[in-house]
Design a protein around this motif. Structure first.
Motif, PDB file in Angstrom:
ATOM      1  N   ARG A  45       0.844  -1.206   0.000  1.00 34.55           N
ATOM      2  CA  ARG A  45       0.000   0.000   0.000  1.00 34.55           C
ATOM      3  C   ARG A  45       0.880   1.259   0.000  1.00 34.55           C
ATOM      4  O   ARG A  45       0.575   2.235  -0.690  1.00 34.55           O
ATOM      5  CB  ARG A  45      -0.947  -0.005   1.197  1.00 34.55           C
ATOM      6  CG  ARG A  45      -2.133  -0.928   1.005  1.00 34.55           C
ATOM      7  CD  ARG A  45      -3.204  -0.699   2.059  1.00 34.55           C
ATOM      8  NE  ARG A  45      -2.732  -0.966   3.407  1.00 34.55           N
ATOM      9  CZ  ARG A  45      -2.803  -2.143   4.018  1.00 34.55           C
ATOM     10  NH1 ARG A  45      -3.341  -3.171   3.415  1.00 34.55           N
ATOM     11  NH2 ARG A  45      -2.356  -2.279   5.243  1.00 34.55           N
ATOM     12  N   HIS A  46       1.951   1.207   0.759  1.00 32.85           N
ATOM     13  CA  HIS A  46       2.879   2.351   0.807  1.00 32.85           C
ATOM     14  C   HIS A  46       3.483   2.595  -0.583  1.00 32.85           C
ATOM     15  O   HIS A  46       3.542   3.735  -1.056  1.00 32.85           O
ATOM     16  CB  HIS A  46       3.966   2.059   1.836  1.00 32.85           C
ATOM     17  CG  HIS A  46       4.778   3.247   2.220  1.00 32.85           C
ATOM     18  ND1 HIS A  46       4.831   3.733   3.488  1.00 32.85           N
ATOM     19  CD2 HIS A  46       5.577   4.044   1.482  1.00 32.85           C
ATOM     20  CE1 HIS A  46       5.623   4.781   3.526  1.00 32.85           C
ATOM     21  NE2 HIS A  46       6.097   4.989   2.315  1.00 32.85           N
ATOM     22  N   ASP A  52       1.273   6.349  -7.071  1.00 30.69           N
ATOM     23  CA  ASP A  52       0.235   7.326  -7.388  1.00 30.69           C
ATOM     24  C   ASP A  52       0.807   8.746  -7.356  1.00 30.69           C
ATOM     25  O   ASP A  52       0.492   9.570  -8.212  1.00 30.69           O
ATOM     26  CB  ASP A  52      -0.934   7.172  -6.416  1.00 30.69           C
ATOM     27  CG  ASP A  52      -2.103   8.044  -6.805  1.00 30.69           C
ATOM     28  OD1 ASP A  52      -2.587   7.904  -7.949  1.00 30.69           O
ATOM     29  OD2 ASP A  52      -2.537   8.859  -5.973  1.00 30.69           O
ATOM     30  N   LEU A  53       1.633   9.025  -6.373  1.00 32.05           N
ATOM     31  CA  LEU A  53       2.267  10.344  -6.270  1.00 32.05           C
ATOM     32  C   LEU A  53       3.116  10.639  -7.502  1.00 32.05           C
ATOM     33  O   LEU A  53       3.172  11.776  -7.972  1.00 32.05           O
ATOM     34  CB  LEU A  53       3.118  10.419  -5.000  1.00 32.05           C
ATOM     35  CG  LEU A  53       3.917  11.697  -4.791  1.00 32.05           C
ATOM     36  CD1 LEU A  53       2.991  12.910  -4.684  1.00 32.05           C
ATOM     37  CD2 LEU A  53       4.773  11.572  -3.539  1.00 32.05           C
ATOM     38  N   GLU A  59       9.427  13.886  -8.781  1.00 36.01           N
ATOM     39  CA  GLU A  59      10.594  14.173  -7.937  1.00 36.01           C
ATOM     40  C   GLU A  59      10.297  13.861  -6.472  1.00 36.01           C
ATOM     41  O   GLU A  59      11.129  13.264  -5.788  1.00 36.01           O
ATOM     42  CB  GLU A  59      11.025  15.624  -8.102  1.00 36.01           C
ATOM     43  CG  GLU A  59      11.630  15.914  -9.457  1.00 36.01           C
ATOM     44  CD  GLU A  59      12.013  17.368  -9.635  1.00 36.01           C
ATOM     45  OE1 GLU A  59      12.053  18.116  -8.631  1.00 36.01           O
ATOM     46  OE2 GLU A  59      12.275  17.760 -10.782  1.00 36.01           O
ATOM     47  N   LEU A  60       9.121  14.250  -5.993  1.00 36.44           N
ATOM     48  CA  LEU A  60       8.735  13.944  -4.618  1.00 36.44           C
ATOM     49  C   LEU A  60       8.580  12.436  -4.438  1.00 36.44           C
ATOM     50  O   LEU A  60       9.017  11.876  -3.428  1.00 36.44           O
ATOM     51  CB  LEU A  60       7.440  14.664  -4.242  1.00 36.44           C
ATOM     52  CG  LEU A  60       6.918  14.421  -2.828  1.00 36.44           C
ATOM     53  CD1 LEU A  60       7.962  14.798  -1.779  1.00 36.44           C
ATOM     54  CD2 LEU A  60       5.619  15.197  -2.603  1.00 36.44           C
ATOM     55  N   ARG A  63      11.970  10.901  -4.054  1.00 35.01           N
ATOM     56  CA  ARG A  63      12.530  11.140  -2.714  1.00 35.01           C
ATOM     57  C   ARG A  63      11.869  10.232  -1.677  1.00 35.01           C
ATOM     58  O   ARG A  63      12.554   9.684  -0.809  1.00 35.01           O
ATOM     59  CB  ARG A  63      12.362  12.609  -2.325  1.00 35.01           C
ATOM     60  CG  ARG A  63      13.273  13.543  -3.099  1.00 35.01           C
ATOM     61  CD  ARG A  63      13.343  14.940  -2.507  1.00 35.01           C
ATOM     62  NE  ARG A  63      12.060  15.561  -2.283  1.00 35.01           N
ATOM     63  CZ  ARG A  63      11.429  16.353  -3.154  1.00 35.01           C
ATOM     64  NH1 ARG A  63      11.984  16.613  -4.331  1.00 35.01           N
ATOM     65  NH2 ARG A  63      10.270  16.906  -2.855  1.00 35.01           N
ATOM     66  N   ARG A  64      10.558  10.072  -1.773  1.00 37.50           N
ATOM     67  CA  ARG A  64       9.865   9.194  -0.822  1.00 37.50           C
ATOM     68  C   ARG A  64      10.287   7.745  -0.998  1.00 37.50           C
ATOM     69  O   ARG A  64      10.394   7.004  -0.023  1.00 37.50           O
ATOM     70  CB  ARG A  64       8.360   9.350  -0.962  1.00 37.50           C
ATOM     71  CG  ARG A  64       7.909  10.684  -0.428  1.00 37.50           C
ATOM     72  CD  ARG A  64       6.460  10.726  -0.151  1.00 37.50           C
ATOM     73  NE  ARG A  64       6.122  12.021   0.417  1.00 37.50           N
ATOM     74  CZ  ARG A  64       4.902  12.490   0.487  1.00 37.50           C
ATOM     75  NH1 ARG A  64       3.898  11.774   0.045  1.00 37.50           N
ATOM     76  NH2 ARG A  64       4.672  13.663   1.009  1.00 37.50           N
ATOM     77  N   LEU A  65      10.541   7.335  -2.230  1.00 40.34           N
ATOM     78  CA  LEU A  65      11.009   5.973  -2.470  1.00 40.34           C
ATOM     79  C   LEU A  65      12.392   5.770  -1.856  1.00 40.34           C
ATOM     80  O   LEU A  65      12.666   4.722  -1.272  1.00 40.34           O
ATOM     81  CB  LEU A  65      11.026   5.659  -3.967  1.00 40.34           C
ATOM     82  CG  LEU A  65      11.469   4.253  -4.336  1.00 40.34           C
ATOM     83  CD1 LEU A  65      10.576   3.192  -3.686  1.00 40.34           C
ATOM     84  CD2 LEU A  65      11.482   4.092  -5.847  1.00 40.34           C
TER      85      LEU A  65
END
Length: 79
Positions: A45-46, A52-53, A59-60, A63-65
């Motif tokens: 889910r994460h 989806d982002l 770019e965001l 960074r989250r990955l």
């Protein structure tokens, strides 16, 4: 060219950064496959949220990955 041939050929455009992000997301999904079911579902889910982002802000999402993978590397379960 049939529909299946079009799918295999890939997109008509090439975005190296997005292609790299997609490959890293696929690799992240593979990394979490050995986790226990409950953890794996939460982690999937994460990753889906990051995917989806990426549709809106790649770019965001990248960074989250990185943060997600860093937490996996440190033995923490990403929140």
């Amino acid at each position: 060219m049939g529909e299946s041939e079009t799918w295999q050929a890939g997109p008509a455009w090439e975005d190296p950064e997005l292609t790299l992000l997609a490959a890293r997301l696929r690799a992240a999904h593979e990394r979490i496959s050995p986790f226990p079911r409950e953890s794996r579902l939460r982690l999937h889910r994460h990753l889906l949220a990051i995917t989806d982002l990426a549709k809106r802000d790649q770019e965001l999402a990248a960074r989250r990955l990185v943060v997600f993978l860093d937490q996996l590397d440190r033995g923490l379960e990403p929140e």
